[in-house]
Design a protein around this motif. Sequence first.
Motif, short mmCIF file in Angstrom:
data_model
loop_
_atom_site.label_atom_id
_atom_site.label_comp_id
_atom_site.label_asym_id
_atom_site.label_seq_id
_atom_site.Cartn_x
_atom_site.Cartn_y
_atom_site.Cartn_z
N TYR A 1 0.82 -1.21 0.00
CA TYR A 1 0.00 0.00 0.00
C TYR A 1 0.85 1.26 0.00
CZ TYR A 1 0.81 0.39 5.09
OH TYR A 1 1.40 0.50 6.33
N ASN B 1 -7.91 11.85 -7.19
CA ASN B 1 -8.05 11.47 -8.60
C ASN B 1 -6.71 11.35 -9.32
OD1 ASN B 1 -10.90 11.50 -8.33
ND2 ASN B 1 -10.89 13.72 -8.62
N ARG C 1 -2.52 5.41 -8.75
CA ARG C 1 -1.74 4.50 -7.91
C ARG C 1 -1.71 3.16 -8.66
NH1 ARG C 1 -1.89 8.89 -5.98
NH2 ARG C 1 -2.25 9.49 -3.80
N GLU C 2 -0.54 2.59 -8.86
CA GLU C 2 -0.45 1.39 -9.71
C GLU C 2 0.60 0.44 -9.17
OE1 GLU C 2 -0.92 1.54 -14.21
OE2 GLU C 2 1.25 1.25 -13.99
N ILE D 1 -2.27 -3.50 -11.93
CA ILE D 1 -3.53 -3.11 -11.31
C ILE D 1 -3.40 -1.64 -10.97
CG2 ILE D 1 -2.79 -3.84 -9.00
CD1 ILE D 1 -5.78 -4.51 -8.48
N SER D 2 -4.45 -0.87 -11.32
CA SER D 2 -4.40 0.58 -11.15
C SER D 2 -5.66 1.07 -10.46
CB SER D 2 -4.26 1.29 -12.50
OG SER D 2 -3.12 0.85 -13.19
N THR D 3 -5.52 2.18 -9.76
CA THR D 3 -6.66 2.84 -9.14
C THR D 3 -6.33 4.31 -8.97
OG1 THR D 3 -8.25 2.73 -7.31
CG2 THR D 3 -5.92 2.46 -6.76
N VAL D 4 -7.31 5.10 -8.58
CA VAL D 4 -7.06 6.48 -8.20
C VAL D 4 -7.67 6.69 -6.82
CG1 VAL D 4 -6.99 7.38 -10.56
CG2 VAL D 4 -9.18 7.24 -9.37
N ASN D 5 -6.98 7.49 -6.00
CA ASN D 5 -7.54 7.77 -4.68
C ASN D 5 -8.58 8.87 -4.79
OD1 ASN D 5 -5.47 9.67 -5.22
ND2 ASN D 5 -5.51 10.30 -3.06
N THR E 1 -3.64 3.77 0.13
CA THR E 1 -4.18 3.08 -1.05
C THR E 1 -3.60 1.68 -1.11
OG1 THR E 1 -4.28 5.19 -2.25
CG2 THR E 1 -4.46 3.17 -3.54
N LEU F 1 -3.24 -2.14 -2.66
CA LEU F 1 -3.30 -2.80 -3.96
C LEU F 1 -2.96 -4.27 -3.80
CD1 LEU F 1 -1.42 -0.12 -6.09
CD2 LEU F 1 -3.89 -0.56 -6.10
N GLN G 1 3.18 5.92 -8.78
CA GLN G 1 2.17 6.84 -8.25
C GLN G 1 2.40 8.23 -8.83
OE1 GLN G 1 2.90 9.50 -6.07
NE2 GLN G 1 5.04 9.06 -5.60
#
Length: 209
Positions: free
Chosen positions: A131, A139, A142-143, A156-160, A168, A170, A190
């Motif tokens: 994490y 927005n 984070r990957e 795997i990707s996301t945005v906070n 965050t 993962l 990131q």
Amino acid sequence: MAKKAYRTWSTGEIVTAAQLNEQIRDNGNAIWVGQAPGDMDYYSAADAKSRLGIGTETQVLKVVNGVPAWRSLYGCRVYRTTAQETYTGIEAVINSFNAETFDSGYHSGSDGFLTVPSGMSGAYMIQASGYFDGHPTGNLLREMGIRIGSSVIQRISTVNPYGDNTATHLNICIIYWLNVGDTVSLSVLQKSGNNLNFNNATLSLIKLV
């Protein structure tokens, strides 16, 4: 001991001790092959059973030369007990795993990668997790990625969320064929606009076949 064919008895037939021993005792011994708690039996021929003693907690049941057999679990789970600082917009490879949960020859010292040893080509489950520290700018990416050699094979990707200063987390898991000498590592990226720590980096391999 092979199972004996069951007789078809005739009305009025005199049963002998030899016949009873063959039909009841010998057949019972042929199918009741267990000797200890945890034993399993399997057909070693069309008319015969064999005993497979219980394995250990670290073994899995496999098929070897056409019969069931216990084999050791091959793989590795390593993790990092300290955070690694990452720079915004720059993909970073986790450079050290200083602790192990288990290892059957895939990890050396505190290397930041796992290597498939001799004779261990096969299909593997690869899992990684960790994490990023929280950051209030929302927005932004984070990957995390799994690398074979220098190539990222899965991400795997996301945005906070905007204004969310929580960490965050993962997690990624794939099935992939690995050959002897292949190296597996973990990379992170990131774009928070600031440096962030990546914490609790964990990388695992389990050989399936």
